[in-house]
Design an enzyme around this catalytic site. Structure first.
Site, short mmCIF file in Angstrom:
data_model
loop_
_atom_site.label_atom_id
_atom_site.label_comp_id
_atom_site.label_asym_id
_atom_site.label_seq_id
_atom_site.Cartn_x
_atom_site.Cartn_y
_atom_site.Cartn_z
N ASP A 94 25.97 20.03 80.42
CA ASP A 94 25.45 21.03 81.68
C ASP A 94 24.12 21.89 80.23
O ASP A 94 23.59 21.88 81.03
CB ASP A 94 25.54 21.20 82.97
CG ASP A 94 25.16 19.83 83.47
OD1 ASP A 94 24.94 19.17 83.79
OD2 ASP A 94 26.10 20.30 84.74
N ASP A 156 23.97 11.77 84.78
CA ASP A 156 23.10 13.55 85.09
C ASP A 156 22.73 13.52 83.45
O ASP A 156 21.97 14.10 83.49
CB ASP A 156 23.95 14.04 86.01
CG ASP A 156 24.53 13.84 86.77
OD1 ASP A 156 25.22 13.20 86.84
OD2 ASP A 156 24.80 15.16 87.76
#
Ligand code: GLY
Length: 378
Positions: A94, A156
């Site tokens: 992330d 993601d």
């Protein structure tokens, strides 16, 4: 006949969102809100994947209104992330979500050289998560002692690869882009089904690169269609196309976008999983709606005029419904901008509440409708 768009509500939504954000900034300051509880955002540690969205939203408003108090908070958040970047052990894939919306945003708006270095460091850490055999970026680190998830990649990450495209454009070194494209090619091969829906998790053998299993993750089941994951794919594939010009990414983005748009309920705001059944299937995820809407508006800009209205009108319907049916404009005691986000239904975490990424993408999509960039992923 050309359809006339009625978008007077966009300016209203922008002003109301800005007004609430300025008020929120007085309590939240340089902290990291994630999910709403009884009207207040719960604050997370800076290493949580959501840490970029609050400063990113402040930068999005600052880019348009120039309010220096918002910029000062965004800069303090970015500095607080240094302990995470330099501490290393809590970093996972992330890095894109976290440093695009802080350091890349700051660099794009102000030219801050320290921000550029932070974002390049983050891009290097992200590149190092690439598994050459499986041609994927490893998502997570072990959650618990002894767990081995070195073979796990998730949908993601389509959003995180924008950091790598940015690093290549910024440095002139194509290595980062090569890794981003290799990962996105793997997404095309293993994550997208024929009908345009996507898997959340693919688990590879990290030694051989073979696919071991495909998992439902935050969705209802292995063959279901988690709506936020679908939104990550719409937006991430569109970004990969805008960075690389590769037609395969555009066609995949369109296929996933068509799946998303044709599965929306009557009020145009997605259920948390397009294939969940019974009462569970009625639960919404407004964050999937706002994220997809921002991606669809970008997609509309990149395709031919004859196709763009499909994506733009789809995004407008989502955005207007979010404004009229899910916004908190008349609730001064509620910090979130949008109600009914769902963070993780299978684990019963943050179901039916405001989510900071839902709010961020709502503001970003409003900025797209107002043509008030810059946009930090691009
Ligand atoms: N990236 C984690 C999520 O979408 O919940």
């Amino acid at each position: 006949m050309k359809q006339v768009e009625n978008t007077a509500w966009v300016e209203e939504a922008w002003s109301k969102a800005l007004e609430k954000t300025v008020i929120n900034s007085q309590r939240i300051g340089a902290e990291f809100p994630h999910a709403g509880q009884s009207g207040k955002y719960v604050l997370e540690a800076p290493d949580w994947w959501t840490a970029g969205f609050w400063p990113g939203m402040l930068w999005q408003f600052y880019g348009e209104c120039g309010d220096e108090s918002l910029r000062a908070i965004a800069e303090r958040c970015e500095k607080r992330l240094d302990e995470v970047l330099d501490g290393y052990v809590k970093l996972d894939h992330d890095l894109g979500f976290m440093w695009i919306l802080t350091s890349v945003a700051n660099f794009k708006l102000t030219g801050n050289g320290m921000s550029r270095i932070r974002a390049l460091k983050a891009a290097n850490y992200l590149s190092a998560r690439f598994n050459l055999k499986g041609r994927y970026i490893r998502a997570w680190n072990p959650w618990r002692e002894g767990e081995n998830n070195s073979g796990v990649a998730i949908i993601d990450c389509c959003m995180n690869t924008s950091l790598l495209f940015w690093a290549s454009a910024e440095t002139g070194d194509p290595r980062y882009r090569h890794i981003a494209e290799a990962h996105m090619d793997t997404v095309l091969e293993h994550f997208i089904r024929a009908d345009g829906s996507v898997y959340h998790i693919v688990n590879f053998n990290p030694e051989t690169g073979e696919v071991k299993e495909k998992l439902g993750g935050q969705g209802y089941g292995p063959e279901s269609a988690w709506s936020r994951g679908t939104a990550w794919a719409v937006y991430g594939l569109t970004l990969a196309y805008s960075h690389s010009g590769k037609q395969e990414y555009l066609h995949a983005a369109q296929r996933v976008a068509h799946f998303f748009l044709t599965r929306l309920p009557e009020d145009h705001v997605p259920h948390w999983d397009f294939r969940a059944s019974g009462e569970t299937g009625e639960i919404r995820d407004t964050s999937a709606g706002s994220c997809a809407a921002s991606g669809l508006l970008l997609l509309a800009r990149l395709v031919d005029h004859s196709e763009s209205h499909v994506y733009r009108s789809g995004a407008l319907k989502i955005m207007e419904s979010l404004y009229r049916n899910y916004g908190t404009w008349n609730q001064p005691d509620e910090e979130g901008l949008l109600l009914h986000g769902t963070s993780n239904y299978p684990e019963n975490r943050n179901v039916g509440v405001p989510l900071i990424y839902g709010d961020f993408f709502y503001v970003e999509a409003l900025a797209r409708l107002k043509e008030a960039g810059p946009f930090y992923w691009e």
